[in-house]
Design a protein around this motif. Sequence first.
Motif, PDB file in Angstrom:
ATOM      1  N   VAL A 113       0.842  -1.199   0.000  1.00  0.00           N
ATOM      2  CA  VAL A 113       0.000   0.000   0.000  1.00  0.00           C
ATOM      3  C   VAL A 113       0.880   1.253   0.000  1.00  0.00           C
ATOM      4  CG1 VAL A 113      -1.644   1.335   1.393  1.00  0.00           C
ATOM      5  CG2 VAL A 113      -2.014  -1.114   1.039  1.00  0.00           C
ATOM      6  N   ALA A 114       1.949   1.245   0.800  1.00  0.00           N
ATOM      7  CA  ALA A 114       2.855   2.403   0.840  1.00  0.00           C
ATOM      8  C   ALA A 114       3.508   2.624  -0.525  1.00  0.00           C
ATOM      9  CB  ALA A 114       3.918   2.198   1.919  1.00  0.00           C
ATOM     10  N   ALA A 115       3.913   1.539  -1.194  1.00  0.00           N
ATOM     11  CA  ALA A 115       4.533   1.670  -2.516  1.00  0.00           C
ATOM     12  C   ALA A 115       3.526   2.210  -3.526  1.00  0.00           C
ATOM     13  CB  ALA A 115       5.080   0.315  -2.978  1.00  0.00           C
ATOM     14  N   ALA A 116       2.287   1.740  -3.473  1.00  0.00           N
ATOM     15  CA  ALA A 116       1.257   2.223  -4.397  1.00  0.00           C
ATOM     16  C   ALA A 116       0.961   3.698  -4.146  1.00  0.00           C
ATOM     17  CB  ALA A 116      -0.016   1.389  -4.251  1.00  0.00           C
ATOM     18  N   LEU A 117       0.907   4.108  -2.885  1.00  0.00           N
ATOM     19  CA  LEU A 117       0.673   5.526  -2.558  1.00  0.00           C
ATOM     20  C   LEU A 117       1.837   6.391  -3.037  1.00  0.00           C
ATOM     21  CD1 LEU A 117      -0.910   5.380   1.006  1.00  0.00           C
ATOM     22  CD2 LEU A 117      -2.007   6.089  -1.104  1.00  0.00           C
ATOM     23  N   ASP A 118       3.068   5.936  -2.844  1.00  0.00           N
ATOM     24  CA  ASP A 118       4.234   6.686  -3.316  1.00  0.00           C
ATOM     25  C   ASP A 118       4.184   6.876  -4.829  1.00  0.00           C
ATOM     26  OD1 ASP A 118       5.225   6.944  -0.752  1.00  0.00           O
ATOM     27  OD2 ASP A 118       6.640   5.260  -0.933  1.00  0.00           O
ATOM     28  N   ASP A 119       3.806   5.820  -5.558  1.00  0.00           N
ATOM     29  CA  ASP A 119       3.687   5.924  -7.022  1.00  0.00           C
ATOM     30  C   ASP A 119       2.592   6.907  -7.408  1.00  0.00           C
ATOM     31  OD1 ASP A 119       5.711   4.097  -7.373  1.00  0.00           O
ATOM     32  OD2 ASP A 119       4.369   2.396  -7.797  1.00  0.00           O
ATOM     33  N   ALA A 120       1.479   6.880  -6.719  1.00  0.00           N
ATOM     34  CA  ALA A 120       0.375   7.789  -7.024  1.00  0.00           C
ATOM     35  C   ALA A 120       0.765   9.227  -6.739  1.00  0.00           C
ATOM     36  CB  ALA A 120      -0.870   7.404  -6.219  1.00  0.00           C
ATOM     37  N   ILE A 121       1.434   9.464  -5.626  1.00  0.00           N
ATOM     38  CA  ILE A 121       1.882  10.825  -5.281  1.00  0.00           C
ATOM     39  C   ILE A 121       2.896  11.321  -6.306  1.00  0.00           C
ATOM     40  CG2 ILE A 121       3.199  12.158  -3.575  1.00  0.00           C
ATOM     41  CD1 ILE A 121       1.822  10.415  -1.417  1.00  0.00           C
ATOM     42  N   ALA A 122       3.842  10.463  -6.694  1.00  0.00           N
ATOM     43  CA  ALA A 122       4.849  10.857  -7.692  1.00  0.00           C
ATOM     44  C   ALA A 122       4.172  11.183  -9.013  1.00  0.00           C
ATOM     45  CB  ALA A 122       5.871   9.739  -7.871  1.00  0.00           C
ATOM     46  N   SER A 123       3.176  10.400  -9.405  1.00  0.00           N
ATOM     47  CA  SER A 123       2.470  10.654 -10.646  1.00  0.00           C
ATOM     48  C   SER A 123       1.714  11.971 -10.590  1.00  0.00           C
ATOM     49  CB  SER A 123       1.509   9.484 -10.916  1.00  0.00           C
ATOM     50  OG  SER A 123       0.749   9.730 -12.076  1.00  0.00           O
ATOM     51  N   LEU A 124       1.071  12.273  -9.478  1.00  0.00           N
ATOM     52  CA  LEU A 124       0.342  13.536  -9.299  1.00  0.00           C
ATOM     53  C   LEU A 124       1.290  14.732  -9.325  1.00  0.00           C
ATOM     54  CD1 LEU A 124      -2.301  12.610  -6.599  1.00  0.00           C
ATOM     55  CD2 LEU A 124      -2.761  13.198  -8.978  1.00  0.00           C
ATOM     56  N   GLN A 125       2.439  14.607  -8.676  1.00  0.00           N
ATOM     57  CA  GLN A 125       3.409  15.712  -8.670  1.00  0.00           C
ATOM     58  C   GLN A 125       3.971  15.940 -10.070  1.00  0.00           C
ATOM     59  OE1 GLN A 125       6.212  14.581  -5.623  1.00  0.00           O
ATOM     60  NE2 GLN A 125       5.071  15.655  -4.016  1.00  0.00           N
ATOM     61  N   LYS A 126       4.187  14.868 -10.798  1.00  0.00           N
ATOM     62  CA  LYS A 126       4.699  14.970 -12.153  1.00  0.00           C
ATOM     63  C   LYS A 126       3.695  15.691 -13.052  1.00  0.00           C
ATOM     64  CE  LYS A 126       6.647  12.063 -15.781  1.00  0.00           C
ATOM     65  NZ  LYS A 126       6.927  10.703 -16.209  1.00  0.00           N
ATOM     66  N   SER A 127       2.401  15.316 -12.907  1.00  0.00           N
ATOM     67  CA  SER A 127       1.378  15.971 -13.734  1.00  0.00           C
ATOM     68  C   SER A 127       1.161  17.406 -13.294  1.00  0.00           C
ATOM     69  CB  SER A 127       0.069  15.183 -13.685  1.00  0.00           C
ATOM     70  OG  SER A 127      -0.481  15.194 -12.385  1.00  0.00           O
ATOM     71  N   ARG A 128       1.347  17.732 -12.017  1.00  0.00           N
ATOM     72  CA  ARG A 128       1.205  19.108 -11.528  1.00  0.00           C
ATOM     73  C   ARG A 128       2.347  19.980 -12.062  1.00  0.00           C
ATOM     74  NH1 ARG A 128       1.473  21.016  -5.242  1.00  0.00           N
ATOM     75  NH2 ARG A 128       1.064  23.203  -5.654  1.00  0.00           N
ATOM     76  N   ASN A 129       3.563  19.439 -12.107  1.00  0.00           N
ATOM     77  CA  ASN A 129       4.709  20.180 -12.601  1.00  0.00           C
ATOM     78  C   ASN A 129       4.620  20.434 -14.110  1.00  0.00           C
ATOM     79  OD1 ASN A 129       5.814  20.298 -10.049  1.00  0.00           O
ATOM     80  ND2 ASN A 129       7.137  18.522 -10.348  1.00  0.00           N
ATOM     81  N   SER A 130       3.936  19.559 -14.819  1.00  0.00           N
ATOM     82  CA  SER A 130       3.833  19.734 -16.264  1.00  0.00           C
ATOM     83  C   SER A 130       2.797  20.776 -16.635  1.00  0.00           C
ATOM     84  CB  SER A 130       3.537  18.406 -16.946  1.00  0.00           C
ATOM     85  OG  SER A 130       2.281  17.938 -16.585  1.00  0.00           O
ATOM     86  N   LEU A 131       1.946  21.232 -15.720  1.00  0.00           N
ATOM     87  CA  LEU A 131       0.938  22.261 -16.013  1.00  0.00           C
ATOM     88  C   LEU A 131       1.521  23.592 -16.085  1.00  0.00           C
ATOM     89  CD1 LEU A 131      -2.097  21.166 -13.860  1.00  0.00           C
ATOM     90  CD2 LEU A 131      -1.840  20.938 -16.298  1.00  0.00           C
TER      91      LEU A 131
END
Length: 117
Positions: A99-117
């Motif tokens: 669960v921690a690994a899945a949350l880390d991946d989701a957070i990294a994906s969200l930060q990546k998409s936020r930085n691309s805006l």
Amino acid sequence: MPVKRYDAETKKSIIDAALDARKADKSWAEAFDAAKSKGYTGSRQGLEQMIRAASRKGAPNASSAFKRRAGRPARLPAGAASGLQSLEALVDQIVKEKVAAALDDAIASLQKSRNSL
């Protein structure tokens, strides 16, 4: 039908004779014959009940030789409960890591998409 009662000494000798026969790998019929020679007057099924009841109660006239056969444990071994607890702890740890690994991946994906805006 009246209940057949035996004095303590007779009952002990009946049970011991039957158990000795069973320990010698003889059949219940042979154990019944041994019990009859010691004064037993009931049925074979009654003899089996008498022996099992005496063994279950731990009565002084019961022989400790009457035990369950292999493959039929009376209860869980002493360490079985702790083994289940350690298994539950292991499963809990694995789930938390996944669960921690899945949350880390989701957070990294969200930060990546936020930085691309």
